[in-house]
Design an enzyme around this catalytic site. Structure first.
Site, PDB file in Angstrom:
ATOM      1  N   THR A 109       0.843  -1.199   0.000  1.00  0.00           N
ATOM      2  CA  THR A 109       0.000   0.000   0.000  1.00  0.00           C
ATOM      3  C   THR A 109       0.872   1.240   0.000  1.00  0.00           C
ATOM      4  O   THR A 109       2.028   1.205   0.422  1.00  0.00           O
ATOM      5  CB  THR A 109      -0.930   0.032   1.240  1.00  0.00           C
ATOM      6  OG1 THR A 109      -1.844   1.116   1.109  1.00  0.00           O
ATOM      7  CG2 THR A 109      -0.152   0.226   2.532  1.00  0.00           C
TER       8      THR A 109
ATOM      9  N   GLU B  49      -3.211  -1.387 -11.362  1.00  0.00           N
ATOM     10  CA  GLU B  49      -4.547  -0.775 -11.410  1.00  0.00           C
ATOM     11  C   GLU B  49      -5.543  -1.718 -10.725  1.00  0.00           C
ATOM     12  O   GLU B  49      -5.409  -2.938 -10.831  1.00  0.00           O
ATOM     13  CB  GLU B  49      -5.001  -0.614 -12.878  1.00  0.00           C
ATOM     14  CG  GLU B  49      -4.235   0.389 -13.673  1.00  0.00           C
ATOM     15  CD  GLU B  49      -4.779   1.798 -13.500  1.00  0.00           C
ATOM     16  OE1 GLU B  49      -6.012   1.933 -13.360  1.00  0.00           O
ATOM     17  OE2 GLU B  49      -3.974   2.746 -13.492  1.00  0.00           O
TER      18      GLU B  49
ATOM     19  N   ASP C 292      -8.228  -4.614   0.175  1.00  0.00           N
ATOM     20  CA  ASP C 292      -9.152  -3.765  -0.564  1.00  0.00           C
ATOM     21  C   ASP C 292     -10.431  -3.731   0.263  1.00  0.00           C
ATOM     22  O   ASP C 292     -10.840  -4.752   0.819  1.00  0.00           O
ATOM     23  CB  ASP C 292      -9.416  -4.304  -1.966  1.00  0.00           C
ATOM     24  CG  ASP C 292     -10.024  -3.229  -2.863  1.00  0.00           C
ATOM     25  OD1 ASP C 292      -9.654  -2.058  -2.721  1.00  0.00           O
ATOM     26  OD2 ASP C 292     -10.882  -3.559  -3.706  1.00  0.00           O
TER      27      ASP C 292
ATOM     28  N   TYR D 281     -14.953   6.532   5.014  1.00  0.00           N
ATOM     29  CA  TYR D 281     -16.353   6.747   5.384  1.00  0.00           C
ATOM     30  C   TYR D 281     -16.594   6.569   6.880  1.00  0.00           C
ATOM     31  O   TYR D 281     -17.741   6.540   7.323  1.00  0.00           O
ATOM     32  CB  TYR D 281     -17.242   5.784   4.584  1.00  0.00           C
ATOM     33  CG  TYR D 281     -17.197   6.022   3.089  1.00  0.00           C
ATOM     34  CD1 TYR D 281     -18.091   6.905   2.481  1.00  0.00           C
ATOM     35  CD2 TYR D 281     -16.254   5.382   2.289  1.00  0.00           C
ATOM     36  CE1 TYR D 281     -18.044   7.134   1.114  1.00  0.00           C
ATOM     37  CE2 TYR D 281     -16.193   5.606   0.921  1.00  0.00           C
ATOM     38  CZ  TYR D 281     -17.091   6.485   0.337  1.00  0.00           C
ATOM     39  OH  TYR D 281     -17.040   6.714  -1.011  1.00  0.00           O
TER      40      TYR D 281
END
Lengths: 173, 173
Positions: A7, A39, A68, A151
């Site tokens: 990461t 990607e 992810d 979030y």
């Protein structure tokens, strides 16, 4: 033992160190600017996590871990899902993504949602294992709290009166 | 904090205590012979784990954890899968299940497999979260090792020269 975290997101490195730092020595890619992350072209969190871990483990010795994760909102047919990090556009800020989410939900009565995270582990270009975690919850009306990222200020897990961003790191993990 | 483990399998209680015993006080259902575990009627590990956790959490105070796990063998189109514990019949022994697996694989060249485990957490009859772990590996030709249970003697994870049953509990976990 050493784990390489595939990461470039310092928030993720910090969360992994909090979780596993007592068992593993955790290194991220900040010392390897030459390694280009693939990607995220998969159609699931799992495909993206495996792709990143396998790809980087072909270039780095030892165990490589990639993750992810994202938010699936029932009233938005599972959006933003794998597009959570770029919901408001490529390189969108957390703030822009959260604002778009609240806008999209303005007239949607069902605010139930789940936070899904997949971690993949690879060695020498081969996938060894994946771990998937799902937390059920709801999207609150206004952001609350300053911890975490993404979030976290609008996701409140079932059974809790606090959003992820109102929790101490230990509780969220 | 106390966790109730929705299981009557003492092997599972032992594994959970090894994994989480330092953080949680883990109780299983041995003190509650009156609680009837639901039939495993789901079509996925996840459905079965959620069903058990939610059902028991309607009868017991506090956080309830249940798991469902099994082996998916590629050359057998994913069998034994959710039927892993009863592959050779209802209440089949580990030995009978392993023998059936080796018999079914006798003329199958592809012995790649994965061990999948789903853990569900519920509170007061509501699912809060699930965690799914997948270990990639292969089915060896003959059972090896005496640790663990189930298919541990024939499952060798990718990147290891040992079966699960040849590993110390810490390595397997």
């Amino acid at each position: 033992m050493e784990l390489v975290l595939a990461t470039r997101n310092p928030h993720k490195t910090r969360e992994f160190r909090q979780l596993l730092g007592s068992t593993f020595e955790i290194e991220d890619l900040s010392a390897n600017p030459d390694i280009v992350m693939p990607e995220e072209t998969g159609s699931t969190f799992q495909e993206n996590a495996i792709c990143k871990a396998v790809c980087v483990s072909g270039l780095k010795q030892g165990f490589v871990v990639a993750d992810d994760s994202g938010l699936e909102v029932d009233g938005l047919s599972g959006a933003p899902g794998i597009y959570s990090a770029r919901y408001a556009g490529t390189n969108a800020s957390d703030k822009a993504n959260v604002e778009k989410l609240l806008r999209e939900l303005r007239n949607v009565p069902d605010r139930s949602a789940r936070f899904r995270c997949v971690i993949a582990i690879a060695l020498s270009g081969k996938a060894l294992a994946t771990v998937e975690g799902v937390a059920e919850g709801t999207i609150v009306l206004q952001p609350r709290g300053n911890n975490g990222f993404g979030y976290d200020p609008v996701f409140q897990p079932t059974g809790s009166a606090k959003t992820f961003a109102e929790m101490e790191a230990g509780s969220k993990n």
